[in-house]
Design an enzyme around this catalytic site. Structure first.
Site, mmCIF file in Angstrom:
data_model
loop_
_atom_site.group_PDB
_atom_site.id
_atom_site.type_symbol
_atom_site.label_atom_id
_atom_site.label_comp_id
_atom_site.label_asym_id
_atom_site.label_seq_id
_atom_site.Cartn_x
_atom_site.Cartn_y
_atom_site.Cartn_z
ATOM 1 N N SER A 119 0.923 -1.127 -0.136
ATOM 2 C CA SER A 119 0.226 0.052 0.157
ATOM 3 C C SER A 119 1.009 1.400 -0.150
ATOM 4 O O SER A 119 2.077 1.096 0.173
ATOM 5 C CB SER A 119 -1.262 0.117 1.140
ATOM 6 O OG SER A 119 -1.370 1.379 2.092
ATOM 7 N N LYS A 120 0.128 2.551 -0.510
ATOM 8 C CA LYS A 120 0.971 3.263 -1.070
ATOM 9 C C LYS A 120 1.231 4.017 0.799
ATOM 10 O O LYS A 120 2.047 4.865 1.034
ATOM 11 C CB LYS A 120 0.297 4.535 -1.491
ATOM 12 C CG LYS A 120 -0.821 4.452 -1.648
ATOM 13 C CD LYS A 120 -1.627 5.486 -2.654
ATOM 14 C CE LYS A 120 -3.097 5.608 -2.842
ATOM 15 N NZ LYS A 120 -3.494 5.695 -4.218
ATOM 16 N N ARG A 121 0.176 4.088 1.339
ATOM 17 C CA ARG A 121 0.280 4.037 2.799
ATOM 18 C C ARG A 121 1.517 3.827 4.136
ATOM 19 O O ARG A 121 2.220 5.028 4.379
ATOM 20 C CB ARG A 121 -0.905 3.544 3.889
ATOM 21 C CG ARG A 121 -2.281 4.809 3.452
ATOM 22 C CD ARG A 121 -3.012 4.774 4.266
ATOM 23 N NE ARG A 121 -3.643 3.262 4.681
ATOM 24 C CZ ARG A 121 -3.815 2.397 5.117
ATOM 25 N NH1 ARG A 121 -5.552 3.153 3.696
ATOM 26 N NH2 ARG A 121 -4.067 1.337 4.899
#
Length: 544
Positions: free
Chosen positions: A251-253
RNA sequence: GGCCCCAUCGUCUAGAGGCCUAGGACACCGGGUUUUCAACCCGGCGACAGGGGUUCGAGUCCCCUUGGGGCUACCA
């Protein structure tokens, strides 16, 4: 002819998962001599950003994944942006309504949410209650007048099991009683993903749909739609998901999360300076650190750069900026869920295309292993694997995007730099090992440990002085000449070459890491080398 | 909760009932090479999730359990 496609929704940068999906489709098309299309799925007006579509195209281009039809180059079945195909979708939706296969609904989001909650409470599937009589045009007018949203749903009337013939998963059978009449046209008039994808794949002649496992349970709906519209059913292949080392989805998080952790672990962080570097206010940074908000990607990147924190690469551009080659990524992604079956791992694009085979795609999920990626990059960085001019091209692009002083080098010098750094793991490593030669003398930072160990301990400084004197006698600088000289000096002093080379290394680049010393000196040139030896001698003699 | 998918070393995987004493790669550990960091060479550690079947024979086929993942939106 085999026709495949990649259909991203432009909500951000191209990420690992998307790139892998694109790659598999591209590989199949290229290996079969077919066509690979690019289509932008921008039916969600709220989530799409203007620049994202262009960025995705650029990322694909960088990877070397090219397309035969697409939004930028057109093609016989365009347009290739779903937002420009509204009239096409409208025609088919009208057709389904006319034929009694789809019907209007006027539920508000709140009402739908209630139904969802009720279904969950009663531990059953949330199946939409289809009206006995479908609303007519007059009813639609009335609903609109009352300000109610108008959507269209497909009426699922099939009772026999829906059978998916999946190229990687085999035969999957779904009971249609599990399926709910789903929305095919949203209240804003746009088709839903399901409707648009089915129509476009039919009209664009797509024969093979390779996509992520997350779409497997959408496939019954798509097949129902295809049947209702009298379309062909393309060949489906649902590939496994690649998960992150942390556990969940890639995830880009993860990038802001890593940055936040790093900042919190640091003792004295200048909050204002950090916020400034990221182009955000101190309050915004504070809110980020308290877990309330997250700054945008450029801000996260800038702050990480300032602190020297390495963030996990998620988007394709992250890998570019970290010094990976597109050849590496293509090779590595291909092997995440596929293998040629003969034990080969390091392959170039041509080899991948020739060996690719849908029947060898793996079913189980895989973990994204950055260490193995690094090892693949090391292989592709070798000139025996990738042509030197290609490496130079990638290296220059890397240097420019990172504002490196090494970008001052011309192509011939870049070639040489790559050659003498054979065995490096990333372009970043090559850059770090080489930048000393492009920095002004006063910008050289001396690594404390290196200075202590090599210069201050023992007779390092004396040796350095001797090296300086010896070098000054050379009339012409060549790697071979320097080697002869230094080896001679070592022999004369009755010490190993390391005793001679290490002080010199620290003097010219500030630490103990550099390309082979003979090349390093040769690249720097006589004048600068002697000057840096002088500067080093003066600086550390005083300290003593 | 419901539906669906998946399951071999730490990781990516080979394995289509006897070629399996389970092979390779990365990582890790030990050694070698060496002017630094790498690279390179040699060696080592290390897996069939558990339980039932089927079969002369099961990592491979079937069932159950467990574990992981996905979907369950007017997102794609």
């Amino acid at each position: 002819m085999i026709v495949t496609r990649f259909a991203p929704s432009p909500t951000g940068y191209l990420h690992v998962g998307g790139a892998r999906t694109a790659l598999f489709n591209w590989l199949l098309a290229r290996q079969a001599g077919g066509k690979f299309l690019l289509r932008i799925e921008d039916t969600d007006t709220k989530r799409n950003t203007a620049t994202a579509a262009d960025q995705v195209l650029r990322d694909l281009q960088w990877l070397g994944i090219d397309w035969d039809e697409g939004p930028d180059i057109g093609g016989p079945n365009g347009p290739y942006k779903q937002s420009e195909r509204r009239d096409i979708y409208d025609t088919y939706i009208a057709q389904l309504i006319d034929e009694g296969k789809a019907y209007y609904c006027f539920d508000t989001p709140e009402e739908l949410a209630e139904m969802r909650v009720a279904a969950e409470k009663e531990k059953r599937n949330n199946i939409y209650p289809r009206p006995a009589v479908f609303p007519d045009a007059a009813a639609v007018e009335k609903a609109r007048a009352k300000g109610r949203p108008v959507t269209v749903r497909l009426a699922i009337t099939q009772t026999e099991p829906i059978v998916i013939e999946d190229e990687v998963r085999g035969t999957i059978s779904i009971d249609p009683a599990e399926l709910s009449d789903f929305i095919i046209q949203k209240s804003d008039g746009f088709p839903t993903y399901h409707m648009a994808v089915v129509i476009d794949d039919e009209l664009m002649g797509v024969t093979h749909v390779i996509r992520g496992q997350e779409h497997l349970m959408n496939t019954p709906n798509h097949q129902l739609l295809q049947k209702a519209l009298g379309f062909r059913i393309p060949t489906y292949a649902h590939m496994s998901v690649t998960v992150s080392e942390g556990g969940g989805k890639l995830s880009k998080r993860e990038r802001p999360k890593t940055l936040k952790k790093a900042i919190k672990a640091m003792q004295d962080v200048d909050i204002d300076a950090l916020a400034n570097a990221g182009g955000i206010t101190s309050d915004e940074l504070d809110s980020f650190l308290n877990g309330k908000t997250s700054p945008d990607m450029p801000a996260v990147d800038a702050m990480a750069a300032l602190l020297g924190v390495h963030l996990p690469e998620i988007n394709i551009v992250d890998f570019f900026r970290s010094g990976y080659l597109p050849e590496t990524l293509v090779n590595f992604f291909a092997l995440l869920g596929w293998n040629p079956g003969d034990g080969r791992e390091i392959m170039d694009r041509e080899e991948l295309i020739q060996a690719f085979d849908l029947s060898r795609v793996t079913k189980s999920n895989s973990l994204f292993d950055r260490q193995k990626l690094m090892s693949f990059n090391t292989e592709h960085l070798k000139t025996t694997m990738t042509p030197l001019d290609t490496l130079v091209r990638h290296f220059r692009a890397y240097l420019e995007v990172n504002d490196s002083p090494v970008a001052k080098a011309d192509d011939t010098l870049l070639e040489r730099i790559i050659r003498i750094n054979e065995g490096a793991r990333t372009l970043e490593q090559i850059e770090q090992k080489t930048r000393f030669a492009f920095l002004p003398d006063e910008a050289i930072e001396y690594d404390e440990k290196a200075v202590k160990k090599v210069l201050l301990k023992g007779d390092g400084l004396a040796m350095l002085a001797a090296v300086g004197e010896a070098l000054a006698t050379l009339t012409k600088l060549t790697p071979e000449g320097i080697e002869t000289l230094l080896r001679g000096l070592a022999e004369e002093k009755q010490v190993g070459l390391g005793k001679v080379a290490q002080p010199l290394r620290v003097a010219i680049c500030g630490n103990t890491i550099s390309p082979p010393i003979f090349d390093a000196v040769d690249m720097l040139g006589m004048e600068t080398t002697l000057k840096r030896i002088q500067i080093t001698l003066e600086k550390f003699r005083q300290d003593n």
